[in-house]
Design a protein around this motif. Structure first.
Motif, PDB file in Angstrom:
ATOM      1  N   ASP A 181     -23.670  18.706 -11.586  1.00  6.04           N
ATOM      2  CA  ASP A 181     -24.837  19.040 -10.762  1.00  6.04           C
ATOM      3  C   ASP A 181     -26.094  18.349 -11.277  1.00  6.04           C
ATOM      4  O   ASP A 181     -26.925  17.868 -10.491  1.00  6.04           O
ATOM      5  N   GLU A 182     -26.239  18.303 -12.601  1.00  4.97           N
ATOM      6  CA  GLU A 182     -27.390  17.619 -13.204  1.00  4.97           C
ATOM      7  C   GLU A 182     -27.386  16.143 -12.836  1.00  4.97           C
ATOM      8  O   GLU A 182     -28.416  15.581 -12.421  1.00  4.97           O
ATOM      9  N   VAL A 183     -26.235  15.509 -12.970  1.00  5.80           N
ATOM     10  CA  VAL A 183     -26.123  14.077 -12.679  1.00  5.80           C
ATOM     11  C   VAL A 183     -26.380  13.812 -11.201  1.00  5.80           C
ATOM     12  O   VAL A 183     -27.031  12.821 -10.831  1.00  5.80           O
ATOM     13  N   ALA A 184     -25.904  14.706 -10.333  1.00  7.58           N
ATOM     14  CA  ALA A 184     -26.140  14.538  -8.894  1.00  7.58           C
ATOM     15  C   ALA A 184     -27.625  14.618  -8.562  1.00  7.58           C
ATOM     16  O   ALA A 184     -28.145  13.836  -7.756  1.00  7.58           O
ATOM     17  N   GLY A 185     -28.335  15.564  -9.189  1.00 10.72           N
ATOM     18  CA  GLY A 185     -29.771  15.667  -8.971  1.00 10.72           C
ATOM     19  C   GLY A 185     -30.510  14.436  -9.453  1.00 10.72           C
ATOM     20  O   GLY A 185     -31.448  13.952  -8.795  1.00 10.72           O
ATOM     21  N   LEU A 186     -30.083  13.913 -10.591  1.00 12.30           N
ATOM     22  CA  LEU A 186     -30.700  12.707 -11.132  1.00 12.30           C
ATOM     23  C   LEU A 186     -30.429  11.497 -10.234  1.00 12.30           C
ATOM     24  O   LEU A 186     -31.293  10.641 -10.050  1.00 12.30           O
ATOM     25  N   ALA A 187     -29.206  11.417  -9.683  1.00 11.21           N
ATOM     26  CA  ALA A 187     -28.869  10.302  -8.792  1.00 11.21           C
ATOM     27  C   ALA A 187     -29.726  10.331  -7.539  1.00 11.21           C
ATOM     28  O   ALA A 187     -30.204   9.289  -7.072  1.00 11.21           O
ATOM     29  N   ARG A 188     -29.936  11.518  -6.992  1.00  9.53           N
ATOM     30  CA  ARG A 188     -30.797  11.628  -5.816  1.00  9.53           C
ATOM     31  C   ARG A 188     -32.225  11.216  -6.170  1.00  9.53           C
ATOM     32  O   ARG A 188     -32.903  10.542  -5.385  1.00  9.53           O
ATOM     33  N   GLY A 189     -32.677  11.619  -7.349  1.00  5.96           N
ATOM     34  CA  GLY A 189     -34.001  11.198  -7.789  1.00  5.96           C
ATOM     35  C   GLY A 189     -34.118   9.693  -7.914  1.00  5.96           C
ATOM     36  O   GLY A 189     -35.151   9.107  -7.592  1.00  5.96           O
ATOM     37  N   MET A 190     -33.031   9.040  -8.359  1.00  2.00           N
ATOM     38  CA  MET A 190     -33.056   7.581  -8.474  1.00  2.00           C
ATOM     39  C   MET A 190     -33.179   6.916  -7.111  1.00  2.00           C
ATOM     40  O   MET A 190     -33.852   5.893  -6.972  1.00  2.00           O
ATOM     41  N   SER A 191     -32.545   7.486  -6.089  1.00  2.00           N
ATOM     42  CA  SER A 191     -32.707   6.928  -4.742  1.00  2.00           C
ATOM     43  C   SER A 191     -34.173   6.938  -4.339  1.00  2.00           C
ATOM     44  O   SER A 191     -34.684   5.977  -3.740  1.00  2.00           O
ATOM     45  N   MET A 192     -34.857   8.028  -4.665  1.00  2.00           N
ATOM     46  CA  MET A 192     -36.272   8.139  -4.316  1.00  2.00           C
ATOM     47  C   MET A 192     -37.126   7.203  -5.159  1.00  2.00           C
ATOM     48  O   MET A 192     -38.054   6.562  -4.652  1.00  2.00           O
ATOM     49  N   LYS A 193     -36.828   7.098  -6.454  1.00  2.23           N
ATOM     50  CA  LYS A 193     -37.590   6.183  -7.314  1.00  2.23           C
ATOM     51  C   LYS A 193     -37.486   4.748  -6.805  1.00  2.23           C
ATOM     52  O   LYS A 193     -38.490   4.011  -6.766  1.00  2.23           O
ATOM     53  N   GLU A 194     -36.275   4.355  -6.447  1.00  4.36           N
ATOM     54  CA  GLU A 194     -36.089   3.012  -5.924  1.00  4.36           C
ATOM     55  C   GLU A 194     -36.888   2.829  -4.634  1.00  4.36           C
ATOM     56  O   GLU A 194     -37.638   1.861  -4.490  1.00  4.36           O
ATOM     57  N   ILE A 200     -36.072  -6.035  -3.993  1.00  4.15           N
ATOM     58  CA  ILE A 200     -35.780  -5.123  -2.879  1.00  4.15           C
ATOM     59  C   ILE A 200     -35.063  -3.923  -3.481  1.00  4.15           C
ATOM     60  O   ILE A 200     -34.001  -4.068  -4.101  1.00  4.15           O
ATOM     61  N   PRO A 201     -35.628  -2.719  -3.369  1.00  4.12           N
ATOM     62  CA  PRO A 201     -35.046  -1.549  -4.022  1.00  4.12           C
ATOM     63  C   PRO A 201     -33.568  -1.368  -3.713  1.00  4.12           C
ATOM     64  O   PRO A 201     -33.090  -1.662  -2.610  1.00  4.12           O
ATOM     65  N   LEU A 202     -32.859  -0.857  -4.710  1.00  4.64           N
ATOM     66  CA  LEU A 202     -31.432  -0.607  -4.609  1.00  4.64           C
ATOM     67  C   LEU A 202     -31.189   0.846  -4.226  1.00  4.64           C
ATOM     68  O   LEU A 202     -32.122   1.619  -4.035  1.00  4.64           O
ATOM     69  N   GLY A 203     -29.926   1.234  -4.141  1.00  8.37           N
ATOM     70  CA  GLY A 203     -29.593   2.634  -3.971  1.00  8.37           C
ATOM     71  C   GLY A 203     -29.724   3.372  -5.290  1.00  8.37           C
ATOM     72  O   GLY A 203     -30.024   2.782  -6.330  1.00  8.37           O
ATOM     73  N   GLY A 204     -29.485   4.679  -5.269  1.00  6.80           N
ATOM     74  CA  GLY A 204     -29.630   5.496  -6.468  1.00  6.80           C
ATOM     75  C   GLY A 204     -28.301   6.008  -6.984  1.00  6.80           C
ATOM     76  O   GLY A 204     -27.387   6.325  -6.207  1.00  6.80           O
ATOM     77  N   ALA A 205     -28.178   6.105  -8.312  1.00 12.60           N
ATOM     78  CA  ALA A 205     -26.969   6.605  -8.958  1.00 12.60           C
ATOM     79  C   ALA A 205     -27.344   7.166 -10.330  1.00 12.60           C
ATOM     80  O   ALA A 205     -28.479   7.017 -10.788  1.00 12.60           O
ATOM     81  N   LYS A 206     -26.392   7.786 -10.990  1.00 12.20           N
ATOM     82  CA  LYS A 206     -26.611   8.257 -12.359  1.00 12.20           C
ATOM     83  C   LYS A 206     -25.266   8.510 -13.014  1.00 12.20           C
ATOM     84  O   LYS A 206     -24.287   8.906 -12.352  1.00 12.20           O
ATOM     85  N   GLY A 207     -25.225   8.285 -14.320  1.00  9.32           N
ATOM     86  CA  GLY A 207     -24.063   8.632 -15.123  1.00  9.32           C
ATOM     87  C   GLY A 207     -24.468   9.615 -16.203  1.00  9.32           C
ATOM     88  O   GLY A 207     -25.609   9.615 -16.660  1.00  9.32           O
ATOM     89  N   GLY A 208     -23.533  10.468 -16.602  1.00 12.19           N
ATOM     90  CA  GLY A 208     -23.823  11.432 -17.652  1.00 12.19           C
ATOM     91  C   GLY A 208     -22.575  11.812 -18.413  1.00 12.19           C
ATOM     92  O   GLY A 208     -21.495  11.956 -17.824  1.00 12.19           O
ATOM     93  N   ILE A 209     -22.695  11.966 -19.729  1.00  8.03           N
ATOM     94  CA  ILE A 209     -21.574  12.329 -20.589  1.00  8.03           C
ATOM     95  C   ILE A 209     -21.935  13.601 -21.342  1.00  8.03           C
ATOM     96  O   ILE A 209     -23.004  13.683 -21.962  1.00  8.03           O
ATOM     97  N   ASP A 210     -21.055  14.585 -21.305  1.00  4.63           N
ATOM     98  CA  ASP A 210     -21.258  15.860 -21.986  1.00  4.63           C
ATOM     99  C   ASP A 210     -20.823  15.727 -23.446  1.00  4.63           C
ATOM    100  O   ASP A 210     -19.683  16.023 -23.810  1.00  4.63           O
TER     101      ASP A 210
END
Length: 393
Positions: A45-58, A69-79
């Motif tokens: 859930d944390e990574v999904a929220g961060l990925a959505r934030g990256m879409s907006m940042k871009e 030209i801005p890209l799409g948004g994504a995120k990776g996370g390791i526990d």
């Protein structure tokens, strides 16, 4: 922007049983961008929220006529705790598992718990060319672009890599923009910073050099405070690789306080620059600052932000103020700026000042929060991108 991500992946390490996640929120021209973090307790859930934030940042950095030209948004996370002796092996195996995505469409880099040099080393060990190789087909001149980015990463300013400074430059400029619009002088304005790693440390440095008084910093060992102002340069010089300050570097008047004391110190500006979810509905009551500037990703929970707004405290959102590092990579790689520190700082300051100003203007016009204004602005700019390149996410 739709709420459902394009791709969600959870990986389990066959050696340690630890898990890692990858979420692709959307694609633009077949590519997405977002860092890789490592921390104990990192969730999907944390990574999904961060990925959505990256879409907006871009999207927020879309500027017609620019090479980037801005890209799409994504995120990776390791526990996993990055200090764990097994952490590096977990990182390499995670990258081996997601190698097809890095090669094809996910561009990534350092985030919480990881530095770019560690990411680069692990990428090479996992058999990858670069953490941003998926974007290479979009470049006009790949060889020159890669040379330019490598030269930019080799630059050091006062002993610190340019790549470690541009994000904090953007956060600091966001603070200064808010102060300018409120008619508040820099001299004497008090700042508390949670986290003295890459982002928090650079933010503290730029604010101190602008004349603001950094009265508190927090790390994993607690909070260091001095109402007369801390020696920021001495603290930065005394950090370890994870941003923890050697307490032997403190001056006699510097006080050592509990880890959460940064919330309640007498300050005008709070800069959470470490973990997500740091400010909740309970501890927000302790805050008396006028501004909270999100250098970290998702540090203020929604219910806390509503209570803060009701008390007249403004939150400048992460999708705006901490977007400088990501944008700098692309400005440099695509050729909007060269491998030059002063040009990078000037471009970052101008871009963040324009963006913060637009968000605050929109918030004032709509009667809402800066976050709501930023999300609305991101949606409009994403629609412009979709109109040119298609709506496929």
């Amino acid at each position: 922007m739709p709420d459902t991500p394009l791709l969600t992946l959870t990986w389990t390490d066959h050696v340690t049983g630890r898990q890692g996640h990858l979420v692709v929120d959307r694609l633009v021209r077949g590519v997405c961008s977002g860092g890789l973090r490592m921390r104990p307790g990192c969730t999907l859930d944390e990574v999904a929220g961060l990925a959505r934030g990256m879409s907006m940042k871009e999207a927020l950095h879309h500027r017609p006529g620019a090479r980037y030209i801005p890209l799409g948004g994504a995120k990776g996370g390791i526990d996993c705790d990055p200090r764990d002796p097994e952490a590096y092996g977990v990182l390499v195996r995670y990258l081996q598992a997601v190698r097809p995505y890095v090669e094809s469409f996910w561009t990534t880099g350092e985030d919480l718990g990881l530095t770019q040099d560690v990411v680069d080393k692990a990428m090479a060990e996992a058999g990858l060319v670069s953490s941003v190789q998926a974007v290479y087909p979009l470049l006009e001149d790949e060889t020159e672009a890669r040379r330019r980015l490598a030269a930019a990463f080799a630059l050091r300013v006062d002993g610190i890599g340019l790549d470690e400074l541009v994000g904090g430059c953007g956060v600091a400029e966001s603070v200064l923009t808010a102060l300018d619009r409120a008619g508040v002088p820099y001299e004497g304005t008090r700042v508390a910073v949670q986290g003295l790693g890459t982002m928090g440390g650079a933010t503290a440095r730029f604010l101190a050099r602008a004349g603001l008084k950094v009265v508190a910093v927090a790390d994993v060992r607690g909070t260091v405070a001095n109402p007369e102002g801390l020696d920021v340069e001495a603290l930065l010089a005394a950090r370890d690789a994870y941003g923890a300050v050697d307490r032997t570097a403190l001056r006699p008047a510097d006080r050592q306080l509990p880890g959460d004391a940064w919330l309640s110190v007498e300050a005008d500006v709070l800069v959470p620059a470490a973990v997500s979810y740091a400010i909740d509905a309970a501890n927000q009551e302790r805050i008396t600052a006028r501004w909270i500037v999100e250098a970290a990703n998702m540090p203020v929970l929604p219910e806390a932000e509503a209570l803060l707004a009701a008390r007249g405290i403004t939150v400048l959102p992460d999708v705006v103020v901490n977007s400088g590092t990501n944008a700098w990579w692309w400005w440099t790689l695509f050729g909007d700026i060269g491998a030059d520190a002063e040009e990078a700082f000037a471009y970052t300051r101008r871009a963040l000042r324009d963006l913060v100003g637009a968000v605050l203007d929109r918030a004032a016009a709509d009667g809402g929060t800066p976050r709501a204004a930023a999300h609305a602005l991101a949606g409009e700019r994403q629609a412009e991108i979709d109109a040119r390149y298609g709506p496929y996410r």
